[in-house]
Design an enzyme around this catalytic site. Sequence first.
Site, PDB file in Angstrom:
ATOM      1  N   LYS A  10      21.762  82.508  55.998  1.00  0.00           N
ATOM      2  CA  LYS A  10      22.050  81.170  56.522  1.00  0.00           C
ATOM      3  C   LYS A  10      23.397  81.157  57.256  1.00  0.00           C
ATOM      4  CE  LYS A  10      19.250  78.933  52.939  1.00  0.00           C
ATOM      5  NZ  LYS A  10      19.185  77.820  51.944  1.00  0.00           N
ATOM      6  N   TYR A  50      12.045  72.887  57.012  1.00  0.00           N
ATOM      7  CA  TYR A  50      12.338  72.239  55.732  1.00  0.00           C
ATOM      8  C   TYR A  50      11.638  70.878  55.597  1.00  0.00           C
ATOM      9  CZ  TYR A  50      15.678  75.855  54.393  1.00  0.00           C
ATOM     10  OH  TYR A  50      16.257  77.055  54.003  1.00  0.00           O
ATOM     11  N   PHE A  58      19.302  65.073  50.591  1.00  0.00           N
ATOM     12  CA  PHE A  58      20.113  66.102  51.253  1.00  0.00           C
ATOM     13  C   PHE A  58      19.502  66.628  52.551  1.00  0.00           C
ATOM     14  CE2 PHE A  58      17.437  68.128  47.995  1.00  0.00           C
ATOM     15  CZ  PHE A  58      16.753  69.073  48.757  1.00  0.00           C
ATOM     16  N   ARG A  86      13.064  86.615  45.461  1.00  0.00           N
ATOM     17  CA  ARG A  86      13.594  85.405  44.815  1.00  0.00           C
ATOM     18  C   ARG A  86      14.476  85.793  43.614  1.00  0.00           C
ATOM     19  NH1 ARG A  86      12.827  80.404  47.355  1.00  0.00           N
ATOM     20  NH2 ARG A  86      13.014  79.481  45.307  1.00  0.00           N
ATOM     21  N   THR A  92      18.914  78.540  43.228  1.00  0.00           N
ATOM     22  CA  THR A  92      19.351  77.743  44.389  1.00  0.00           C
ATOM     23  C   THR A  92      20.818  77.352  44.271  1.00  0.00           C
ATOM     24  OG1 THR A  92      17.096  76.851  44.494  1.00  0.00           O
ATOM     25  CG2 THR A  92      18.792  75.688  45.757  1.00  0.00           C
ATOM     26  N   ARG A 103      23.129  85.151  45.747  1.00  0.00           N
ATOM     27  CA  ARG A 103      23.782  83.830  45.743  1.00  0.00           C
ATOM     28  C   ARG A 103      24.996  83.806  44.823  1.00  0.00           C
ATOM     29  NH1 ARG A 103      18.196  80.350  46.216  1.00  0.00           N
ATOM     30  NH2 ARG A 103      18.253  80.015  48.471  1.00  0.00           N
ATOM     31  N   ASN A 113      24.063  78.104  50.493  1.00  0.00           N
ATOM     32  CA  ASN A 113      23.770  79.143  49.508  1.00  0.00           C
ATOM     33  C   ASN A 113      23.344  80.484  50.118  1.00  0.00           C
ATOM     34  OD1 ASN A 113      21.255  78.331  50.275  1.00  0.00           O
ATOM     35  ND2 ASN A 113      20.643  77.516  48.296  1.00  0.00           N
ATOM     36  N   HIS A 116      17.986  82.501  52.406  1.00  0.00           N
ATOM     37  CA  HIS A 116      16.670  81.907  52.135  1.00  0.00           C
ATOM     38  C   HIS A 116      15.679  83.007  51.824  1.00  0.00           C
ATOM     39  CE1 HIS A 116      12.782  79.893  52.794  1.00  0.00           C
ATOM     40  NE2 HIS A 116      12.477  80.934  53.563  1.00  0.00           N
ATOM     41  N   GLU A 127       6.196  81.802  57.890  1.00  0.00           N
ATOM     42  CA  GLU A 127       7.600  81.899  58.313  1.00  0.00           C
ATOM     43  C   GLU A 127       7.833  83.164  59.144  1.00  0.00           C
ATOM     44  OE1 GLU A 127       9.801  81.594  54.635  1.00  0.00           O
ATOM     45  OE2 GLU A 127       9.110  79.551  54.292  1.00  0.00           O
TER      46      GLU A 127
HETATM   47  P1  ATP Z   1      15.475  78.197  50.294  1.00  0.00           P
HETATM   48  O1  ATP Z   1      14.169  77.452  50.564  1.00  0.00           O
HETATM   49  O2  ATP Z   1      16.531  77.890  51.321  1.00  0.00           O
HETATM   50  O3  ATP Z   1      15.253  79.632  50.061  1.00  0.00           O
HETATM   51  P2  ATP Z   1      15.329  77.413  47.546  1.00  0.00           P
HETATM   52  O4  ATP Z   1      13.878  77.713  47.666  1.00  0.00           O
HETATM   53  O5  ATP Z   1      16.109  78.108  46.478  1.00  0.00           O
HETATM   54  O6  ATP Z   1      16.076  77.655  48.918  1.00  0.00           O
HETATM   55  P3  ATP Z   1      14.662  74.626  47.888  1.00  0.00           P
HETATM   56  O7  ATP Z   1      14.362  73.725  46.752  1.00  0.00           O
HETATM   57  O8  ATP Z   1      13.545  75.110  48.755  1.00  0.00           O
HETATM   58  O9  ATP Z   1      15.531  75.857  47.342  1.00  0.00           O
HETATM   59  O10 ATP Z   1      15.733  73.868  48.793  1.00  0.00           O
HETATM   60  C1  ATP Z   1      15.972  74.291  50.132  1.00  0.00           C
HETATM   61  C2  ATP Z   1      17.444  74.248  50.406  1.00  0.00           C
HETATM   62  O11 ATP Z   1      17.873  72.895  50.405  1.00  0.00           O
HETATM   63  C3  ATP Z   1      18.331  74.925  49.364  1.00  0.00           C
HETATM   64  O12 ATP Z   1      18.444  76.310  49.532  1.00  0.00           O
HETATM   65  C4  ATP Z   1      19.653  74.231  49.606  1.00  0.00           C
HETATM   66  O13 ATP Z   1      20.305  74.787  50.757  1.00  0.00           O
HETATM   67  C5  ATP Z   1      19.208  72.809  49.924  1.00  0.00           C
HETATM   68  N1  ATP Z   1      19.210  71.988  48.716  1.00  0.00           N
HETATM   69  C6  ATP Z   1      18.261  71.968  47.750  1.00  0.00           C
HETATM   70  N2  ATP Z   1      18.583  71.077  46.780  1.00  0.00           N
HETATM   71  C7  ATP Z   1      19.776  70.545  47.162  1.00  0.00           C
HETATM   72  C8  ATP Z   1      20.651  69.571  46.582  1.00  0.00           C
HETATM   73  N3  ATP Z   1      20.350  68.961  45.439  1.00  0.00           N
HETATM   74  N4  ATP Z   1      21.792  69.282  47.247  1.00  0.00           N
HETATM   75  C9  ATP Z   1      22.101  69.877  48.425  1.00  0.00           C
HETATM   76  N5  ATP Z   1      21.307  70.809  49.028  1.00  0.00           N
HETATM   77  C10 ATP Z   1      20.175  71.137  48.399  1.00  0.00           C
HETATM   78 MG    MG Z   2      12.648  76.979  49.222  1.00  0.00          MG
END
Ligand code: ATP
Ligand code: MG
Length: 138
Positions: A10, A50, A58, A86, A92, A103, A113, A116, A127
Site C-alpha cells: 500500500k 474496496y 472509514f 494472510r 488487519t 504488518r 497497514n 493487502h 484482483e
Molecule cells: P486488505 O483487504 O487491505 O488486505 P484486510 O482484509 O485485513 O485488509 P478488510 O476488513 O478487508 O481488512 O479492510 C480493508 C482495509 O480497510 C484494511 O486493510 C484497512 O486499511 C481498512 N480498515 C478496515 N477496518 C478499518 C477501521 N476500523 N478503521 C480504519 N481503516 C480500516
Molecule cells: Mg480484505
Amino acid sequence: MNNITLMMIKPDGVENGHIGNILEKATSSGFKIKALKLTQLTQQDAEHFYSVHKERPFYIELVAFMTRGPIVAAILEKENAVSDFRTLIGATNPKEAADGTIRKLYATSMGENAVHGSDSDENAAIEAAFHFAKRERF
Ligand code: ATP
Ligand code: MG
C-alpha cells in the site's frame, strides 16, 4: 485455482521504503513472484476494489489513502497462497498482528497497514485480472 494471491504494497509501505523488505519476506516464505508492477490506483479503481466496505465509516479515508501515491501490485504463487499469505501479513490491526508478520513489522495503524492480501481464491483471480494483462503474467 488455489495457488495464487494478489498482493498490494500500500502507499504507506512504498512511502516508508519497505518494498524490498516486503518482497524479500514473501519470497523467503516460499512465494514465487508471477507478476509485479509499480502503479497508482485511481479514485474509481480504489472505490471499486474496496466497494464491499462502501457503507463503513472509514471508506472515504480508505479510498483517499489507497490513491495518494504509488503501490506495488504482485501475483504471488504458492500452495494455499491465499491463506498462507494472510498468515504472513498478520491481523488487519498491526497492534494485534503476530510477531514476525509483515504488518507487525511495517504497518503503522489499522488504516495504514502496509499490505493487502486477497481474502479468497475467487477474489484472488478477480484482483489478479484487474491489475495484470495476460502478457504481464508469467
Ligand atoms: P486488505 O483487504 O487491505 O488486505 P484486510 O482484509 O485485513 O485488509 P478488510 O476488513 O478487508 O481488512 O479492510 C480493508 C482495509 O480497510 C484494511 O486493510 C484497512 O486499511 C481498512 N480498515 C478496515 N477496518 C478499518 C477501521 N476500523 N478503521 C480504519 N481503516 C480500516
Ligand atoms: Mg480484505
